[in-house]
Write a protein that holds these residues in place. Structure first.
Motif, short mmCIF file in Angstrom:
data_model
loop_
_atom_site.label_atom_id
_atom_site.label_comp_id
_atom_site.label_asym_id
_atom_site.label_seq_id
_atom_site.Cartn_x
_atom_site.Cartn_y
_atom_site.Cartn_z
N PRO A 209 6.63 19.69 4.83
CA PRO A 209 5.40 18.94 5.11
C PRO A 209 5.65 17.51 5.58
O PRO A 209 4.84 16.96 6.32
N GLU A 210 6.76 16.90 5.17
CA GLU A 210 7.03 15.51 5.58
C GLU A 210 7.22 15.38 7.08
O GLU A 210 7.16 14.27 7.61
N LEU B 260 -0.75 -4.71 6.01
CA LEU B 260 -0.97 -3.75 4.93
C LEU B 260 0.24 -3.59 4.03
O LEU B 260 0.11 -3.19 2.87
N ILE B 261 1.42 -3.83 4.54
CA ILE B 261 2.68 -3.59 3.83
C ILE B 261 2.71 -2.14 3.33
O ILE B 261 2.95 -1.84 2.16
N GLY B 262 2.44 -1.21 4.24
CA GLY B 262 2.44 0.20 3.87
C GLY B 262 3.85 0.72 3.64
O GLY B 262 4.76 0.42 4.40
N GLN B 263 4.02 1.49 2.59
CA GLN B 263 5.33 2.07 2.24
C GLN B 263 5.16 3.57 2.01
O GLN B 263 4.37 3.98 1.15
N GLY B 264 5.90 4.39 2.75
CA GLY B 264 5.89 5.83 2.54
C GLY B 264 6.77 6.22 1.37
O GLY B 264 7.90 5.70 1.23
N GLU B 265 6.28 7.08 0.50
CA GLU B 265 7.01 7.51 -0.69
C GLU B 265 6.99 9.02 -0.80
O GLU B 265 6.07 9.68 -0.28
N SER B 266 7.97 9.59 -1.47
CA SER B 266 7.91 10.99 -1.83
C SER B 266 6.82 11.18 -2.88
O SER B 266 6.38 10.22 -3.51
N MET B 267 6.37 12.40 -3.07
CA MET B 267 5.27 12.64 -4.00
C MET B 267 5.65 12.23 -5.43
O MET B 267 4.83 11.64 -6.15
N ARG C 19 4.40 5.49 -9.32
CA ARG C 19 3.73 4.21 -9.13
C ARG C 19 2.23 4.30 -9.43
O ARG C 19 1.62 3.31 -9.83
N LYS C 20 1.65 5.47 -9.25
CA LYS C 20 0.20 5.61 -9.37
C LYS C 20 -0.26 5.95 -10.78
O LYS C 20 -1.35 5.53 -11.19
N LEU D 221 0.87 -1.17 0.00
CA LEU D 221 0.00 0.00 0.00
C LEU D 221 0.91 1.22 0.00
O LEU D 221 1.55 1.53 1.00
N TYR D 222 0.99 1.92 -1.12
CA TYR D 222 1.88 3.07 -1.25
C TYR D 222 1.20 4.31 -0.68
O TYR D 222 0.03 4.58 -0.97
N LEU D 223 1.95 5.07 0.10
CA LEU D 223 1.42 6.24 0.79
C LEU D 223 2.36 7.42 0.59
O LEU D 223 3.58 7.26 0.54
N SER D 224 1.77 8.61 0.49
CA SER D 224 2.57 9.82 0.35
C SER D 224 1.82 10.99 0.95
O SER D 224 0.59 11.10 0.80
N ILE D 225 2.54 11.86 1.65
CA ILE D 225 1.94 13.07 2.21
C ILE D 225 1.61 14.03 1.08
O ILE D 225 2.44 14.31 0.21
#
Length: 468
Positions: free
Chosen positions: A286-287, A305-312, A318-319, A262-266
């Motif tokens: 903001p990070e 969830l296998i959450g992974q934080g990514e830069s925008m 990926r999106k 699950l890819y996540l980004s602020i």
């Protein structure tokens, strides 16, 4: 103590102010409470010549750049150049997570969060009374099917959401009015605004919202509709679900076919008019904002969830392929009223897809938030994006698209946050998006036609059935 003043000049005879506003600028300074000293000087102040920014605008920009603290209570009174103090409730870390969405990603995330014993039981928001009754009937539990094994979790608290602008019924359960600190939203992008309306009064500057959809541009519409005030606005996290899921048959269960991250980004604005030019850069960036990073840490700490934080920029890398597929292929299946496999044998449909992909590449390659990423250069992006879109199309086989299915039922679709997003960004970047505009208008025309047919044949109002 932080003192911020207008630019300095050499001492000279002070001219008489032309009006009251000039005198105010010449004689006053803005003093803000902060832990960092920005500027300090004993020199004499002079008013800047023909400055187009008013005192009120300057103070707004300066206040906007105050570093995040536990309590921020300095605000600018609307329409005046004076400051007023309005104390906001300080933010405190909370591990309580709410989930809004009865689709497959919503059920999956709810089940995974419920399996973590280190956080409070997850609260599952139910937007209709029928869903609430179904939840009670199934025993208030979620089920995950993985291969031949099934896991049931009861650490889920169902929470009824009272519909907006409807008088309460005596058989409705009590509703919770507490502030929602951490909210995961998985409903289709076209229904996000409508879904948030009943709970928008429970969201403020202490809230963090994670949006898990294939579309883009949702945050901007949420801010414009519900949170124009930046001081009471929640923070946002963007998510991209890549785990392959299937509907096993029961309402509150989900089947996992292949587990992926699950890819996540602020979320950071990209300059579509949400923010004014800043005099000072954000410190901290903001990070490091506590509300966002706390929620991001909770999601990435969930083992299931296998959450992974990514830069925008990496997150968009990926999106974008999935969003481009939904923005091009799904509208084509809706217009032709066919399944995915019928498109591959239609050369005219493939030509339309190729033209739309080329326009998406032109738009994405000019994204200011991705200008430094080599993968978004036009020559490389055109080849790789087309290859990934057709690879996903081949993997769908005889499946039906969600957009075609929802259109046939007269429901709202995500077209405005898929094709419409690239059209809007392309216009802002002055890029030709004629093929995407034609695709967007064709889908909206078909939606209008189908919806009018449903209105003529069926006229009812029932809150027991919800596409959420």
């Amino acid at each position: 103590m932080l003192e911020i003043a207008t630019p300095l000049r050499e001492p000279q005879a002070e001219p008489a102010p032309e009006n009251e506003a000039s005198a105010t600028i010449a004689e006053s300074t803005v003093t803000l409470t902060s832990s960092t000293t920005l500027a300090s000087t004993p020199n004499k102040l002079q008013p800047p010549p023909e400055d187009t920014q008013t005192t009120e605008t300057i103070r707004r920009n300066l206040i906007q750049e105050i570093p995040e603290t536990e309590e921020r209570d300095l605000r600018v009174k609307e329409g005046e150049g004076t400051t007023e103090r309005k104390r906001l409730v300080p933010w405190e870390p909370s591990d309580q997570i709410h989930v809004l969405g009865n689709d497959l990603p919503g059920r999956y995330i709810t089940h995974m969060l419920a399996g973590c014993q280190s956080i409070p039981p997850v609260r599952y928001l139910l937007p209709s009374h029928q869903l609430w009754k179904d939840w009670v009937a199934c025993g208030g539990k979620s089920t995950l099917h993985r291969g031949n094994q099934s896991t049931t979790n009861t650490r889920v608290v169902g929470e009824f959401i009272r519909p907006v602008n409807r008088p309460p019924k005596p058989y409705w359960p009590d509703t919770n009015e507490e502030v929602i600190h951490n909210l995961v939203v998985t409903v289709p992008a076209g229904l996000v605004l409508k879904s948030l309306e009943p709970i928008v009064h429970r969201l403020d500057h202490r809230s963090a919202i994670c949006l898990v959809q294939d579309g883009l541009g949702i945050v901007e519409d949420i801010i414009q509709a519900y949170f124009p005030d930046q001081f009471t606005r929640p923070t946002f996290i963007l998510g991209q679900m890549t785990t392959r899921l299937r509907h096993p048959g029961s309402q509150f269960s989900v089947a996992e076919l292949h587990q992926r991250p699950l890819y996540l980004s602020i979320y950071t604005p990209h300059g579509r008019g949400l923010t004014t030019p800043n005099l000072i850069k954000h410190h901290p960036p903001p990070e490091r904002v506590l509300r966002q990073t706390h929620f991001l840490g909770l999601l990435t700490a969930m083992p299931g969830l296998i959450g992974q934080g990514e830069s925008m920029s990496n997150f968009l890398h990926r999106k974008i392929p999935t969003t481009a597929f939904r923005a091009v292929v799904d509208p084509v299946t809706t217009i032709l009223d066919c399944t995915y496999d019928r498109i591959q044998s239609n050369k005219y449909a493939r030509e339309l897809i190729d033209n739309c992909i080329a326009e998406i590449c032109d738009v994405v390659s000019r994204f200011p938030e991705c200008r430094d990423l080599p993968a978004f250069r036009r020559l490389y992006l055109g080849t790789s994006l087309r290859r990934e879109v057709y690879h996903m199309l081949h993997g769908q086989k005889t499946a039906d698209s969600a957009m075609r299915s929802r259109t046939s039922r007269g429901w709202e679709t995500d077209i405005d946050y898929l094709t419409g997003y690239f059209v809007q960004r392309g216009r802002a970047l002055k890029v030709s998006v004629s093929a995407l505009e034609t695709l967007l208008l064709a889908v909206k025309s078909r939606q209008t036609l189908v919806r009018s047919q449903w209105d003529k044949g069926i006229s009812f109002e029932d809150d027991t059935k919800s596409p959420l």
